[in-house]
Design a protein around this motif. Sequence first.
Motif, PDB file in Angstrom:
ATOM      1  N   ARG A  74      -6.469 -20.403 -19.108  1.00 16.76           N
ATOM      2  CA  ARG A  74      -7.024 -19.094 -19.435  1.00 16.76           C
ATOM      3  C   ARG A  74      -6.210 -18.044 -18.702  1.00 16.76           C
ATOM      4  N   SER A 104      -6.108 -14.618 -16.958  1.00 15.72           N
ATOM      5  CA  SER A 104      -7.016 -13.612 -16.393  1.00 15.72           C
ATOM      6  C   SER A 104      -6.324 -12.887 -15.255  1.00 15.72           C
ATOM      7  N   ASP A 127      -4.016 -13.852 -13.415  1.00 17.54           N
ATOM      8  CA  ASP A 127      -3.241 -15.062 -13.137  1.00 17.54           C
ATOM      9  C   ASP A 127      -3.456 -16.054 -14.284  1.00 17.54           C
ATOM     10  N   LEU A 131      -4.914 -19.402 -15.153  1.00 10.27           N
ATOM     11  CA  LEU A 131      -5.838 -20.408 -14.629  1.00 10.27           C
ATOM     12  C   LEU A 131      -5.701 -21.689 -15.444  1.00 10.27           C
ATOM     13  N   TRP A 145      -7.308 -25.829 -15.718  1.00 11.41           N
ATOM     14  CA  TRP A 145      -8.237 -26.821 -15.198  1.00 11.41           C
ATOM     15  C   TRP A 145      -8.135 -28.118 -15.993  1.00 11.41           C
ATOM     16  N   ARG A 174      -8.920 -27.833 -10.676  1.00  8.75           N
ATOM     17  CA  ARG A 174      -8.470 -26.556 -11.227  1.00  8.75           C
ATOM     18  C   ARG A 174      -7.388 -25.994 -10.327  1.00  8.75           C
ATOM     19  N   ARG A 196      -4.171 -22.506 -10.257  1.00 11.56           N
ATOM     20  CA  ARG A 196      -3.735 -21.281 -10.906  1.00 11.56           C
ATOM     21  C   ARG A 196      -2.347 -20.917 -10.401  1.00 11.56           C
ATOM     22  N   SER A 214       0.540 -17.397 -10.391  1.00  9.25           N
ATOM     23  CA  SER A 214       0.766 -16.004 -10.744  1.00  9.25           C
ATOM     24  C   SER A 214       1.518 -15.949 -12.066  1.00  9.25           C
ATOM     25  N   PRO A 223       4.569 -19.227  -5.020  1.00 10.37           N
ATOM     26  CA  PRO A 223       4.055 -19.214  -3.653  1.00 10.37           C
ATOM     27  C   PRO A 223       2.892 -20.183  -3.506  1.00 10.37           C
ATOM     28  N   MET A 224       2.662 -20.610  -2.296  1.00  6.24           N
ATOM     29  CA  MET A 224       1.524 -21.482  -1.990  1.00  6.24           C
ATOM     30  C   MET A 224       1.577 -22.778  -2.804  1.00  6.24           C
ATOM     31  N   SER A 225       2.761 -23.339  -2.925  1.00 10.25           N
ATOM     32  CA  SER A 225       2.888 -24.578  -3.689  1.00 10.25           C
ATOM     33  C   SER A 225       2.050 -25.692  -3.081  1.00 10.25           C
ATOM     34  N   HIS A 226       1.945 -25.714  -1.765  1.00  5.32           N
ATOM     35  CA  HIS A 226       1.160 -26.783  -1.139  1.00  5.32           C
ATOM     36  C   HIS A 226      -0.317 -26.635  -1.502  1.00  5.32           C
ATOM     37  N   SER A 227      -0.773 -25.392  -1.684  1.00  9.15           N
ATOM     38  CA  SER A 227      -2.167 -25.187  -2.080  1.00  9.15           C
ATOM     39  C   SER A 227      -2.394 -25.628  -3.517  1.00  9.15           C
ATOM     40  N   ILE A 228      -1.422 -25.368  -4.369  1.00 11.38           N
ATOM     41  CA  ILE A 228      -1.509 -25.829  -5.758  1.00 11.38           C
ATOM     42  C   ILE A 228      -1.584 -27.340  -5.773  1.00 11.38           C
ATOM     43  N   GLN A 244      -4.947 -28.410  -4.713  1.00  8.64           N
ATOM     44  CA  GLN A 244      -5.948 -28.181  -5.759  1.00  8.64           C
ATOM     45  C   GLN A 244      -5.889 -29.280  -6.810  1.00  8.64           C
ATOM     46  N   GLU A 298       4.756 -17.055   4.342  1.00  4.99           N
ATOM     47  CA  GLU A 298       5.576 -17.859   3.433  1.00  4.99           C
ATOM     48  C   GLU A 298       6.785 -17.031   3.062  1.00  4.99           C
ATOM     49  N   GLN A 337       6.506 -13.323   2.298  1.00  3.05           N
ATOM     50  CA  GLN A 337       5.163 -13.006   1.852  1.00  3.05           C
ATOM     51  C   GLN A 337       4.123 -13.547   2.820  1.00  3.05           C
ATOM     52  N   ALA A 397       0.347 -15.292   2.989  1.00  2.46           N
ATOM     53  CA  ALA A 397      -0.643 -16.037   2.221  1.00  2.46           C
ATOM     54  C   ALA A 397      -1.966 -16.019   2.966  1.00  2.46           C
ATOM     55  N   GLU A 436      -5.560 -17.987   2.968  1.00  2.00           N
ATOM     56  CA  GLU A 436      -6.123 -19.227   2.442  1.00  2.00           C
ATOM     57  C   GLU A 436      -7.568 -19.404   2.879  1.00  2.00           C
ATOM     58  N   SER A 493     -10.719 -24.134  -1.238  1.00  2.00           N
ATOM     59  CA  SER A 493      -9.422 -24.536  -1.799  1.00  2.00           C
ATOM     60  C   SER A 493      -8.843 -23.403  -2.632  1.00  2.00           C
ATOM     61  N   GLU A 494      -8.924 -22.190  -2.114  1.00  2.00           N
ATOM     62  CA  GLU A 494      -8.439 -21.037  -2.857  1.00  2.00           C
ATOM     63  C   GLU A 494      -7.533 -20.213  -1.956  1.00  2.00           C
ATOM     64  N   PHE A 495      -6.641 -19.465  -2.568  1.00  2.00           N
ATOM     65  CA  PHE A 495      -5.670 -18.725  -1.783  1.00  2.00           C
ATOM     66  C   PHE A 495      -5.293 -17.429  -2.479  1.00  2.00           C
ATOM     67  N   PHE A 521      -1.975 -14.257  -2.072  1.00  2.00           N
ATOM     68  CA  PHE A 521      -0.726 -13.964  -1.388  1.00  2.00           C
ATOM     69  C   PHE A 521      -0.265 -12.565  -1.766  1.00  2.00           C
ATOM     70  N   GLU A 564     -13.023 -14.779  -9.442  1.00  2.00           N
ATOM     71  CA  GLU A 564     -12.692 -15.500 -10.665  1.00  2.00           C
ATOM     72  C   GLU A 564     -13.199 -16.941 -10.585  1.00  2.00           C
ATOM     73  N   LEU A 603     -15.590 -30.024  -7.495  1.00  2.00           N
ATOM     74  CA  LEU A 603     -15.904 -28.659  -7.895  1.00  2.00           C
ATOM     75  C   LEU A 603     -17.394 -28.375  -7.735  1.00  2.00           C
TER      76      LEU A 603
END
Lengths: 89, 138
Positions: free
Chosen positions: A20, A22, A24, A26, A28, A38, A40, A42, A50-55, A58, B72, B75, B77, B79, B84-86, B88, B105, B121
């Motif tokens: 989706r 929005s 960014d 998203l 899932w 899920r 997301r 940018s 950015p934040m590849s480790h967070s992706i 997730q 990073e 930039q 970040a 967290e 489990s959301e971030f 940046f 969101e 989730l």
Amino acid sequence: MTIKVHEFDRIVSKLDMKVRDSGDLLAWFEYEGKVITRTRRSKKRSGDLPMSHSIRQQLKLNEQQLSQLIGCTLSRDDYTEILRAKGLI
Amino acid sequence: MVITSILGSTQRPIGSAEDEERANPSPFREDQGIQHSSLALPASLPETMSLATLRDGRLKVVSPIEVKFVQEGKQIAAEAAELSEFGFGENYSEAITDLQHAIVELYFSLKGEQDRLGPDLQRVWAILQDKLIERVFA
């Protein structure tokens, strides 16, 4: 380990993730009617995300598994089994 | 000075503003839990913070969300590990704003799917319900 935009999109396509738009993008992962993971990104067009480790977190994958998923040696079924082993399915 | 109300009960003496704050700490202060950075981040900027607003009129933070900042490249970040959301951005403000949007969101996405969430989730949704309430507009 970084994830590039096209690699993220490849993951989304391979895992048949729902998306989706929005602000960014998203995405899932669904399995048997349930939303399991899920993530997301940018809406940048190219380059490293950015934040590849967070992706990665997730998606509930370690670096090796993510690398395999991007490199096409890990399938959707393999991903499902990883999630099942983690008790997420 | 002791104030006696009309009903005869005695109220506590009026103390300093610091005494009042100590006795009735606001859960909504955004500077709770600030720790000074020991990383490459500038020493005057926080490494962590407690997020007490999402800047979205639909949701109110009733229990602060813990946020950790990470540099990073060029930039910043932000967290929220428990969700489990971030977010940046080019600076702290952008990173926090991005995170706030992401949490909003996430809330409404999970709310829309709450009947068919997997276990992880479900956990995130439970945390969101614990930390946020929806404002009801008459």
